[in-house]
Enzyme design. Structure first.
Site, PDB file in Angstrom:
ATOM      1  N   TYR A 103      -2.832  -0.581   9.784  1.00 39.83           N
ATOM      2  CA  TYR A 103      -2.765  -0.998   8.382  1.00 39.83           C
ATOM      3  C   TYR A 103      -1.450  -0.558   7.753  1.00 39.83           C
ATOM      4  CZ  TYR A 103      -4.183  -1.452   3.467  1.00 39.83           C
ATOM      5  OH  TYR A 103      -4.252  -1.784   2.138  1.00 39.83           O
ATOM      6  N   SER A 148       0.854  -1.189   0.000  1.00 42.59           N
ATOM      7  CA  SER A 148       0.000   0.000   0.000  1.00 42.59           C
ATOM      8  C   SER A 148       0.886   1.234   0.000  1.00 42.59           C
ATOM      9  CB  SER A 148      -0.899   0.024   1.234  1.00 42.59           C
ATOM     10  OG  SER A 148      -1.582   1.273   1.333  1.00 42.59           O
TER      11      SER A 148
END
Length: 259
Positions: free
Chosen positions: A153, A140
Site C-alpha cells: 500500500y 496517504s
C-alpha cells in the site's frame, strides 16, 4: 470526475464538490454504493439542465485502460469538458513484506498506481489541450513514513504521489495544476477493517500511538473524518489554490510529525 466515489473519502469528496456547485461524474466499480450516492442528488436540476450540478454515476474499473478512455469520452460528451479529476479509488492489502503474495502486490499497484495513471493520462491530455484543469490524487501519509504490514500500500501510494507531481511539472505550462492530498487514519470502511472487533479500543490505539509497531499517535487527538479530507481536496481544485501545484498536503492531524 471523482474515482472511488461510492464510499468513504470518495463519497465525501463528491458531496463537497456538489456543495460547491459542481456536477460530478462519480466513478466506482461497485454499482450498488454508486447508485445510493446518486440517489442523494436525484432531484432534477434547476431548469432541467443536465449539467447544472449534482451527481452522475458511471460504473468503471480504473485498472482497465480502454474502459477509462471510453468512460472519459462518454462523460465529456454527456456533461462537457472535465475541469477537475480527483483520484480516490484505492485498495489495501496488509501483510508483512516478506509474506506478500504476487497477487496482492499486483492488485494493489493495479488500482492505487496504474489506475491513477490511466485516469490522469486520459483526462490530463484533454485538460492540457484546453489549457486549464485541476487534478488531485488522494495518496496517504504512509507514502512518506514506513508502516509495518503496509509495504504494498505504502509503495503504491508513493508511486502515485510522484507520478502526480511529475505530471504537474509537465502540464504546468498548459495551465493544469496537479496536487496530492495525503490522509492519515480516517474513519472509513478501509480503516475499520484494520481494527477488528473492538473499534473503540482500536481507535484509541491509533490516536495514542503504538510503540510496538513504531507508530506515532495523532497529536490533534482524533481520527479524521472523510469530510476533513474532502475539504482539502475542494480547496486544491478551486481557484483559491490557483498558484499551487505539485504540492503534497498531509491531512493527518500531525501523525507523521511531517517527517
Amino acid at each position: 470526475m471523482v474515482t472511488g466515489a461510492g464510499q468513504g473519502i470518495g463519497a465525501a469528496v463528491t458531496r463537497a464538490l456538489v456543495a460547491a456547485g459542481a456536477v460530478v461524474a462519480a466513478v466506482d466499480r461497485n454499482p450498488g454504493p454508486l447508485a445510493a450516492l446518486a440517489e442523494e442528488f436525484a432531484a432534477e436540476p434547476a431548469g432541467g439542465d443536465p449539467a447544472a450540478g449534482g451527481v452522475r454515476p458511471y460504473v468503471l474499473d480504473v485498472t482497465d485502460a480502454a474502459a477509462v478512455e471510453s468512460a472519459v469520452d462518454l462523460v465529456e460528451r454527456q456533461l462537457g469538458p472535465l475541469a477537475v479529476l480527483v483520484n480516490v479509488a484505492g485498495i489495501l492489502r496488509t501483510s508483512p513484506a516478506v509474506e506478500l503474495t504476487d497477487e496482492d502486490w499486483a492488485a494493489t499497484f493495479a488500482v492505487n498506481t496504474t489506475g491513477v495513471f490511466h485516469t490522469c493520462r486520459a483526462v490530463g491530455r484533454r485538460m492540457a489541450e484546453r489549457g486549464t484543469g485541476a487534478v488531485v490524487t488522494v495518496g496517504s501519509n504512509a507514502a512518506g513514513v514506513p508502516r509495518a504490514g503496509m509495504a504494498a500500500y505504502a509503495a503504491s501510494k508513493a508511486a502515485a504521489t510522484m507520478f502526480t507531481r511529475c505530471l504537474g511539472l509537465e502540464l504546468a505550462r498548459s495551465g493544469v495544476r496537479c496536487n496530492i492530498v495525503s490522509p492519515g487514519s480516517t474513519d472509513t470502511e478501509m480503516q475499520r477493517a484494520l481494527w477488528g472487533g473492538d473499534a473503540e479500543a482500536a481507535e484509541r490505539r491509533v490516536v495514542d500511538g503504538d510503540p510496538a509497531g513504531w507508530r506515532v499517535g495523532i497529536p490533534l487527538g482524533r481520527i479524521a473524518q472523510p469530510a476533513d479530507i474532502a475539504e482539502a481536496v475542494a480547496f486544491l481544485v478551486s481557484d483559491r489554490a490557483r498558484h499551487i501545484t505539485m504540492h503534497d498536503l498531509y491531512v493527518d492531524g500531525g501523525a507523521t510529525l511531517r517527517a
